[in-house]
Design a protein around this motif. Sequence first.
Motif, mmCIF file in Angstrom:
data_model
loop_
_atom_site.group_PDB
_atom_site.id
_atom_site.type_symbol
_atom_site.label_atom_id
_atom_site.label_comp_id
_atom_site.label_asym_id
_atom_site.label_seq_id
_atom_site.Cartn_x
_atom_site.Cartn_y
_atom_site.Cartn_z
ATOM 1 N N CYS A 5 34.110 37.367 33.493
ATOM 2 C CA CYS A 5 35.112 36.687 34.309
ATOM 3 C C CYS A 5 34.807 36.997 35.774
ATOM 4 O O CYS A 5 35.055 38.110 36.229
ATOM 5 N N PRO A 6 34.241 36.045 36.521
ATOM 6 C CA PRO A 6 33.845 36.347 37.896
ATOM 7 C C PRO A 6 35.012 36.782 38.786
ATOM 8 O O PRO A 6 34.807 37.447 39.773
ATOM 9 N N HIS A 7 36.213 36.385 38.451
ATOM 10 C CA HIS A 7 37.414 36.810 39.168
ATOM 11 C C HIS A 7 38.354 37.404 38.124
ATOM 12 O O HIS A 7 39.219 36.716 37.598
ATOM 13 N N PRO A 8 38.152 38.682 37.780
ATOM 14 C CA PRO A 8 38.918 39.253 36.670
ATOM 15 C C PRO A 8 40.419 39.301 36.928
ATOM 16 O O PRO A 8 40.861 39.326 38.070
ATOM 17 N N ILE A 32 49.156 36.049 23.886
ATOM 18 C CA ILE A 32 48.384 36.288 25.099
ATOM 19 C C ILE A 32 47.066 35.561 24.929
ATOM 20 O O ILE A 32 46.435 35.660 23.884
ATOM 21 N N GLY A 33 46.652 34.835 25.962
ATOM 22 C CA GLY A 33 45.349 34.184 25.891
ATOM 23 C C GLY A 33 45.184 33.121 26.946
ATOM 24 O O GLY A 33 46.126 32.420 27.295
ATOM 25 N N GLY A 34 43.990 33.030 27.467
ATOM 26 C CA GLY A 34 43.683 32.070 28.505
ATOM 27 C C GLY A 34 44.029 32.624 29.867
ATOM 28 O O GLY A 34 44.437 33.779 30.014
ATOM 29 N N TYR A 35 43.843 31.790 30.872
ATOM 30 C CA TYR A 35 44.159 32.209 32.229
ATOM 31 C C TYR A 35 44.647 31.021 33.028
ATOM 32 O O TYR A 35 44.487 29.868 32.641
ATOM 33 N N TRP A 36 45.252 31.329 34.140
ATOM 34 C CA TRP A 36 45.764 30.337 35.073
ATOM 35 C C TRP A 36 45.204 30.701 36.440
ATOM 36 O O TRP A 36 45.093 31.881 36.772
ATOM 37 N N GLU A 111 39.057 34.606 27.797
ATOM 38 C CA GLU A 111 38.133 33.617 27.251
ATOM 39 C C GLU A 111 38.798 32.649 26.283
ATOM 40 O O GLU A 111 38.213 31.630 25.941
ATOM 41 N N LEU A 112 40.007 32.910 25.858
ATOM 42 C CA LEU A 112 40.695 32.071 24.875
ATOM 43 C C LEU A 112 41.241 30.777 25.451
ATOM 44 O O LEU A 112 42.011 30.087 24.819
#
Length: 113
Positions: A5-8, A32-36, A111-112
């Motif tokens: 994740c380049p921007h953790p 829990i999963g994925g990102y915004w 990553e989900l």
Amino acid sequence: MNPVCPHPVWTVAGDDLLIAVRLTPGAARDDIGGYWVDERGARWLSARVRAVPEKGKANGALIALLSKRLDWPKGAILLESGDTNRLKRLRIIGGGAALARLTALLDTWVELT
């Protein structure tokens, strides 16, 4: 920086680990999963809880969910900011000592997407 994740969604602060979370209360299930990504390009781990956003219930449910999934004591997970906001920063006390294990879990969740 983390290669996955380049921007953790996490950073190390001394012996602790800070996690950026975007919480959706009142969801159909706890997960829990994925990102915004916000307008500045910062990533936030996505989390959903069934609890409603009143009197800290959703925040408590988020801490309980993280505690269970990270196998970390509830008392060692603190809400640093975002009490009444969807965007929250949580401190995992002592998380720096288990950095490899905790960040591997966090990166898997991101990553989900």
